[in-house]
Design an enzyme around this catalytic site. Sequence first.
Site, PDB file in Angstrom:
ATOM      1  N   LYS A  29      -2.910  16.211   5.606  1.00 42.17           N
ATOM      2  CA  LYS A  29      -1.684  15.995   5.056  1.00 42.17           C
ATOM      3  C   LYS A  29      -1.514  17.122   4.189  1.00 42.17           C
ATOM      4  O   LYS A  29      -2.306  17.471   3.323  1.00 42.17           O
ATOM      5  CB  LYS A  29      -1.678  14.909   4.239  1.00 42.17           C
ATOM      6  CG  LYS A  29      -0.319  14.480   3.528  1.00 42.17           C
ATOM      7  CD  LYS A  29      -0.860  13.996   1.973  1.00 42.17           C
ATOM      8  CE  LYS A  29      -1.539  15.086   1.358  1.00 42.17           C
ATOM      9  NZ  LYS A  29      -1.652  14.745   0.046  1.00 42.17           N
ATOM     10  N   ASP A  47      -1.916   8.051  -1.053  1.00 45.02           N
ATOM     11  CA  ASP A  47      -1.452   8.928   0.033  1.00 45.02           C
ATOM     12  C   ASP A  47      -1.652   8.212   1.347  1.00 45.02           C
ATOM     13  O   ASP A  47      -1.208   9.125   2.278  1.00 45.02           O
ATOM     14  CB  ASP A  47      -2.526  10.002   0.038  1.00 45.02           C
ATOM     15  CG  ASP A  47      -1.906  11.283  -0.808  1.00 45.02           C
ATOM     16  OD1 ASP A  47      -0.655  11.263  -1.105  1.00 45.02           O
ATOM     17  OD2 ASP A  47      -2.507  12.235  -1.069  1.00 45.02           O
TER      18      ASP A  47
HETATM   19  O1  C5P Z   1      -3.921   6.459  -5.510  1.00 50.28           O
HETATM   20  P1  C5P Z   1      -5.377   7.333  -5.653  1.00 50.28           P
HETATM   21  O2  C5P Z   1      -6.529   6.455  -5.588  1.00 50.28           O
HETATM   22  O3  C5P Z   1      -5.307   8.235  -4.499  1.00 50.28           O
HETATM   23  O4  C5P Z   1      -5.028   8.129  -6.811  1.00 50.28           O
HETATM   24  C1  C5P Z   1      -6.110   8.975  -7.617  1.00 50.28           C
HETATM   25  C2  C5P Z   1      -5.809   9.176  -8.992  1.00 50.28           C
HETATM   26  O5  C5P Z   1      -4.850  10.144  -9.136  1.00 50.28           O
HETATM   27  C3  C5P Z   1      -5.251   8.078  -9.709  1.00 50.28           C
HETATM   28  O6  C5P Z   1      -6.237   7.108 -10.390  1.00 50.28           O
HETATM   29  C4  C5P Z   1      -4.291   8.517 -10.756  1.00 50.28           C
HETATM   30  O7  C5P Z   1      -5.091   9.145 -11.848  1.00 50.28           O
HETATM   31  C5  C5P Z   1      -3.920   9.846  -9.978  1.00 50.28           C
HETATM   32  N1  C5P Z   1      -2.576   9.508  -9.387  1.00 50.28           N
HETATM   33  C6  C5P Z   1      -1.221   9.552 -10.332  1.00 50.28           C
HETATM   34  N2  C5P Z   1      -0.162   9.332  -9.869  1.00 50.28           N
HETATM   35  C7  C5P Z   1      -0.003   9.126  -8.272  1.00 50.28           C
HETATM   36  C8  C5P Z   1      -1.029   9.208  -7.437  1.00 50.28           C
HETATM   37  C9  C5P Z   1      -2.309   9.536  -8.044  1.00 50.28           C
HETATM   38  O8  C5P Z   1      -1.572   9.853 -11.497  1.00 50.28           O
HETATM   39  N3  C5P Z   1       1.278   9.134  -7.868  1.00 50.28           N
END
Ligand code: C5P
Length: 305
Positions: free
Chosen positions: A9, A137
């Site tokens: 991606k 994602d």
């Molecule tokens: O959702 P995911 O586990 O992939 O996100 C990893 C980290 O990235 C989250 O814990 C957060 O700190 C950050 N994040 C964020 N805003 C988003 C996606 C991710 O702050 N839209």
Amino acid sequence: MVTEHASAKINLFLHVGDKRADGFHPLQSLAVFTAMGDVLSMEPAFGLSLTIEGPFAKGLDGEGDNLVLRAAKSLSEKSALDTQGAKLILTKNLPVASGIGGGSADAAAALRGLNQLWNLDRSEAVLRDLAAGLGSDIPVCVLSASCFMEGRGEVLRAAQSMPRVPMLLVNPGVAVPTKDVFAALGERSGVEMALPRGNFTDTADLLRFLETTRNDLEEPARRIQPVIGDVLQAIAKLPGALMTRMSGSGATCFGIFADDDCCRRAAENLKIRQPAWWIAPTFVPEMGIVHEAAGQDIGPTAEGL
Ligand code: C5P
């Protein structure tokens, strides 16, 4: 046996807003998917197991933490399945923790593939809901098609059309944790841009739009891993590079090239100078108005399982 392709991606742009009360950041992005990716094969078995092979197999932690197994368990639990299992084999071609959604694409491939293997017949919307609970994602990776992303990543709208985009992916071999990059975020574009319909008829059209955008995570990621700046500079200098940017939270950067030959030659050229970097010439396949959701908002659903 079911085999699913887990495409890389690429965030062609990524704008971030102020942190929300839930700790996530609102974002606006255009995600596209390349021909290059991991491959996940699944066959019926008693219990769930995962074997990881391929060039980046060593980059992953133990089985227990793998997003593929978490996705499989989550689909199995939510479907009240206690007897079905699967033997999963993941061929890891993409570098780990590198801003191109490798782990997310693998998890999405598990949801799509096991839905088929276990004859669950869950709709794409249901799989996206489940995906949103596993990571920001993963819903877009369930669709694995060019989409505008909003919310924390789960509010999607498919682009109306996308030309074939020759693309060079380059990773300098450093892992950058997403959490750290968001935490280091300084200046941000905000998320108030009026997103276009995304009817990109050719590369020039797409580039004109991308020129008005940026990746807000590039600057903080470069502060954490300054080598990202070297990668961006190296791609920009390659003959035929039309645009260079970092994807997601890095460290993988991409170059958009005029044609496939140009992109392949650029890869050969760069490999000679940077033999330790991961350098992958690939492309984003052309997409016409074929997707059922093209041009429509694909929000989270209340359908549930
Ligand atoms: O959702 P995911 O586990 O992939 O996100 C990893 C980290 O990235 C989250 O814990 C957060 O700190 C950050 N994040 C964020 N805003 C988003 C996606 C991710 O702050 N839209």
